[in-house]
Scaffold this motif. Structure first.
Motif, PDB file in Angstrom:
ATOM      1  N   ALA A 114       0.836  -1.203   0.000  1.00  0.00           N
ATOM      2  CA  ALA A 114       0.000   0.000   0.000  1.00  0.00           C
ATOM      3  C   ALA A 114       0.870   1.253   0.000  1.00  0.00           C
ATOM      4  CB  ALA A 114      -0.930  -0.009   1.205  1.00  0.00           C
ATOM      5  N   TYR A 115       1.904   1.247   0.811  1.00  0.00           N
ATOM      6  CA  TYR A 115       2.828   2.380   0.876  1.00  0.00           C
ATOM      7  C   TYR A 115       3.461   2.633  -0.492  1.00  0.00           C
ATOM      8  CZ  TYR A 115       7.197   4.825   1.610  1.00  0.00           C
ATOM      9  OH  TYR A 115       8.229   5.700   1.488  1.00  0.00           O
ATOM     10  N   ASN A 116       4.000   1.583  -1.083  1.00  0.00           N
ATOM     11  CA  ASN A 116       4.665   1.739  -2.376  1.00  0.00           C
ATOM     12  C   ASN A 116       3.692   2.150  -3.470  1.00  0.00           C
ATOM     13  OD1 ASN A 116       7.367   1.213  -1.678  1.00  0.00           O
ATOM     14  ND2 ASN A 116       6.913  -0.958  -1.531  1.00  0.00           N
ATOM     15  N   LEU A 117       2.500   1.595  -3.440  1.00  0.00           N
ATOM     16  CA  LEU A 117       1.484   1.940  -4.433  1.00  0.00           C
ATOM     17  C   LEU A 117       1.116   3.420  -4.355  1.00  0.00           C
ATOM     18  CD1 LEU A 117      -0.314   0.578  -6.600  1.00  0.00           C
ATOM     19  CD2 LEU A 117      -2.059   0.356  -4.836  1.00  0.00           C
ATOM     20  N   LEU A 118       1.090   3.949  -3.151  1.00  0.00           N
ATOM     21  CA  LEU A 118       0.696   5.339  -2.950  1.00  0.00           C
ATOM     22  C   LEU A 118       1.852   6.313  -3.101  1.00  0.00           C
ATOM     23  CD1 LEU A 118      -1.566   7.290  -2.026  1.00  0.00           C
ATOM     24  CD2 LEU A 118      -0.747   6.929   0.306  1.00  0.00           C
ATOM     25  N   LEU A 119       2.964   6.063  -2.438  1.00  0.00           N
ATOM     26  CA  LEU A 119       4.010   7.082  -2.348  1.00  0.00           C
ATOM     27  C   LEU A 119       5.060   7.048  -3.446  1.00  0.00           C
ATOM     28  CD1 LEU A 119       4.541   7.476   1.481  1.00  0.00           C
ATOM     29  CD2 LEU A 119       3.288   8.913  -0.098  1.00  0.00           C
ATOM     30  N   ILE A 120       5.297   5.935  -4.073  1.00  0.00           N
ATOM     31  CA  ILE A 120       6.298   5.925  -5.149  1.00  0.00           C
ATOM     32  C   ILE A 120       5.852   6.812  -6.313  1.00  0.00           C
ATOM     33  CG2 ILE A 120       7.395   4.486  -6.922  1.00  0.00           C
ATOM     34  CD1 ILE A 120       7.944   2.426  -4.761  1.00  0.00           C
ATOM     35  N   PRO A 121       4.595   6.740  -6.743  1.00  0.00           N
ATOM     36  CA  PRO A 121       4.175   7.678  -7.799  1.00  0.00           C
ATOM     37  C   PRO A 121       4.270   9.142  -7.361  1.00  0.00           C
ATOM     38  CG  PRO A 121       2.626   5.867  -7.638  1.00  0.00           C
ATOM     39  CD  PRO A 121       3.543   5.749  -6.478  1.00  0.00           C
ATOM     40  N   GLY A 125       6.699  12.224  -8.962  1.00  0.00           N
ATOM     41  CA  GLY A 125       6.198  13.494  -9.474  1.00  0.00           C
ATOM     42  C   GLY A 125       4.874  13.425 -10.191  1.00  0.00           C
ATOM     43  N   VAL A 126       4.115  12.386 -10.008  1.00  0.00           N
ATOM     44  CA  VAL A 126       2.852  12.238 -10.714  1.00  0.00           C
ATOM     45  C   VAL A 126       1.831  13.331 -10.332  1.00  0.00           C
ATOM     46  CG1 VAL A 126       1.384  10.710  -9.299  1.00  0.00           C
ATOM     47  CG2 VAL A 126       1.568  10.313 -11.730  1.00  0.00           C
ATOM     48  N   LEU A 127       1.953  13.893  -9.143  1.00  0.00           N
ATOM     49  CA  LEU A 127       1.017  14.935  -8.698  1.00  0.00           C
ATOM     50  C   LEU A 127       1.431  16.348  -9.142  1.00  0.00           C
ATOM     51  CD1 LEU A 127       0.251  13.741  -5.051  1.00  0.00           C
ATOM     52  CD2 LEU A 127      -1.095  13.367  -7.113  1.00  0.00           C
ATOM     53  N   LEU A 134       5.337  18.282  -5.183  1.00  0.00           N
ATOM     54  CA  LEU A 134       6.569  17.550  -5.477  1.00  0.00           C
ATOM     55  C   LEU A 134       7.173  17.089  -4.160  1.00  0.00           C
ATOM     56  CD1 LEU A 134       7.718  17.542  -8.479  1.00  0.00           C
ATOM     57  CD2 LEU A 134       9.713  18.532  -7.420  1.00  0.00           C
ATOM     58  N   LEU A 135       7.549  15.844  -4.066  1.00  0.00           N
ATOM     59  CA  LEU A 135       8.147  15.299  -2.852  1.00  0.00           C
ATOM     60  C   LEU A 135       9.653  15.369  -3.004  1.00  0.00           C
ATOM     61  CD1 LEU A 135       7.380  13.952  -0.171  1.00  0.00           C
ATOM     62  CD2 LEU A 135       7.484  11.756  -1.320  1.00  0.00           C
ATOM     63  N   ARG A 136      10.290  16.107  -2.094  1.00  0.00           N
ATOM     64  CA  ARG A 136      11.750  16.237  -2.158  1.00  0.00           C
ATOM     65  C   ARG A 136      12.384  14.883  -1.865  1.00  0.00           C
ATOM     66  NH1 ARG A 136      13.347  21.406   1.211  1.00  0.00           N
ATOM     67  NH2 ARG A 136      15.369  20.730   0.467  1.00  0.00           N
ATOM     68  N   PRO A 137      13.525  14.580  -2.489  1.00  0.00           N
ATOM     69  CA  PRO A 137      14.159  13.261  -2.332  1.00  0.00           C
ATOM     70  C   PRO A 137      14.460  12.889  -0.880  1.00  0.00           C
ATOM     71  CG  PRO A 137      15.185  14.442  -4.134  1.00  0.00           C
ATOM     72  CD  PRO A 137      14.234  15.398  -3.481  1.00  0.00           C
ATOM     73  N   GLN A 138      14.879  13.861  -0.081  1.00  0.00           N
ATOM     74  CA  GLN A 138      15.190  13.528   1.316  1.00  0.00           C
ATOM     75  C   GLN A 138      13.929  13.141   2.091  1.00  0.00           C
ATOM     76  OE1 GLN A 138      15.883  16.354  -0.304  1.00  0.00           O
ATOM     77  NE2 GLN A 138      16.013  18.125   1.038  1.00  0.00           N
ATOM     78  N   TYR A 139      12.781  13.725   1.738  1.00  0.00           N
ATOM     79  CA  TYR A 139      11.531  13.341   2.384  1.00  0.00           C
ATOM     80  C   TYR A 139      11.081  11.950   1.910  1.00  0.00           C
ATOM     81  CZ  TYR A 139      11.193  18.198   3.882  1.00  0.00           C
ATOM     82  OH  TYR A 139      11.430  19.422   4.437  1.00  0.00           O
ATOM     83  N   ALA A 140      11.287  11.664   0.643  1.00  0.00           N
ATOM     84  CA  ALA A 140      10.961  10.334   0.119  1.00  0.00           C
ATOM     85  C   ALA A 140      11.827   9.274   0.803  1.00  0.00           C
ATOM     86  CB  ALA A 140      11.154  10.289  -1.392  1.00  0.00           C
ATOM     87  N   ALA A 143      10.563   8.806   4.316  1.00  0.00           N
ATOM     88  CA  ALA A 143       9.317   8.040   4.299  1.00  0.00           C
ATOM     89  C   ALA A 143       9.609   6.556   4.079  1.00  0.00           C
ATOM     90  CB  ALA A 143       8.380   8.570   3.219  1.00  0.00           C
ATOM     91  N   MET A 144      10.567   6.237   3.235  1.00  0.00           N
ATOM     92  CA  MET A 144      10.933   4.845   2.998  1.00  0.00           C
ATOM     93  C   MET A 144      11.525   4.231   4.271  1.00  0.00           C
ATOM     94  SD  MET A 144      10.749   2.427   0.928  1.00  0.00           S
ATOM     95  CE  MET A 144      10.867   2.614  -0.823  1.00  0.00           C
ATOM     96  N   ALA A 145      12.356   5.010   4.969  1.00  0.00           N
ATOM     97  CA  ALA A 145      12.923   4.521   6.231  1.00  0.00           C
ATOM     98  C   ALA A 145      11.812   4.290   7.258  1.00  0.00           C
ATOM     99  CB  ALA A 145      13.953   5.509   6.762  1.00  0.00           C
ATOM    100  N   LEU A 146      10.845   5.179   7.325  1.00  0.00           N
ATOM    101  CA  LEU A 146       9.723   5.004   8.250  1.00  0.00           C
ATOM    102  C   LEU A 146       8.911   3.756   7.901  1.00  0.00           C
ATOM    103  CD1 LEU A 146       8.500   8.680   8.785  1.00  0.00           C
ATOM    104  CD2 LEU A 146       9.599   7.167  10.446  1.00  0.00           C
ATOM    105  N   SER A 147       8.794   3.476   6.613  1.00  0.00           N
ATOM    106  CA  SER A 147       8.100   2.266   6.197  1.00  0.00           C
ATOM    107  C   SER A 147       8.821   1.029   6.724  1.00  0.00           C
ATOM    108  CB  SER A 147       8.004   2.211   4.671  1.00  0.00           C
ATOM    109  OG  SER A 147       7.543   0.954   4.237  1.00  0.00           O
ATOM    110  N   SER A 148      10.138   1.031   6.603  1.00  0.00           N
ATOM    111  CA  SER A 148      10.930  -0.103   7.096  1.00  0.00           C
ATOM    112  C   SER A 148      10.827  -0.224   8.613  1.00  0.00           C
ATOM    113  CB  SER A 148      12.397   0.053   6.692  1.00  0.00           C
ATOM    114  OG  SER A 148      12.501   0.027   5.292  1.00  0.00           O
TER     115      SER A 148
END
Length: 165
Positions: A114-121, A125-127, A134-140, A143-148
């Protein structure tokens, strides 16, 4: 069920102590494997616990064969799992634990998907064209670390649940 090569009296005495209602005594190794096959043909999942040479055919035929470490080498080789502790109540605990582990794995897979389906797009930059988001790379990355971390914390519930019991 109790399948035993032992005499009727011995097999029924053990079955009574264990609360087992269906007993097959004085059973040959091939008959044990046939009984396991018959139960499977009825749509049952069969776990076979054994330790002797005579149990090997049924252990290998069962959906899961469980040998006692104190048993013969051929029984241990034929089994899918070897119990180091001959106390069968440990087996029941192991089955319950494996069921909880399976549930937590599915939960982790669901949330990661669910996380990957939502946040990877969003990170891709799909939005941006429609909403200017736009999601800055450090925030992405955060977010990936928080997922782990959430997957690890969810898995640690198994330890907490185990310590309660």
């Amino acid at each position: 069920y109790l399948l035993s090569g032992d005499r009727n009296a011995a097999a029924y005495a053990i079955a009574e102590q264990a609360g087992i209602k269906t007993v097959f005594a004085e059973v040959l190794p091939e008959e044990k494997a046939r009984i396991v096959g018959r139960l499977q043909a009825e749509g049952r999942k069969v776990a076979m616990v054994g330790e002797g040479f005579n149990d090997a055919p049924a252990l290998s035929r069962a959906d899961i064969g469980i040998a006692l470490a104190s048993g013969t080498d051929i029984a241990v080789e034929a089994a899918d799992l070897t119990m180091m502790n001959p106390d069968l109540s440990v087996l029941a605990q192991a089955i319950r634990l494996s069921q909880r582990i399976r549930r937590v794995i599915w939960e982790n897979l669901f949330w990661a998907f669910a996380y990957n389906l939502l946040l990877i797009p969003v990170a891709a930059g799909v939005l941006y064209p429609h909403f200017g988001i736009l999601l800055r790379p450090q925030y992405a990355g955060a977010a990936m670390a928080l997922s782990s971390i959430s997957v690890a914390l969810n898995s640690l519930r198994l330890r907490k649940d185990h310590e309660k019991k």
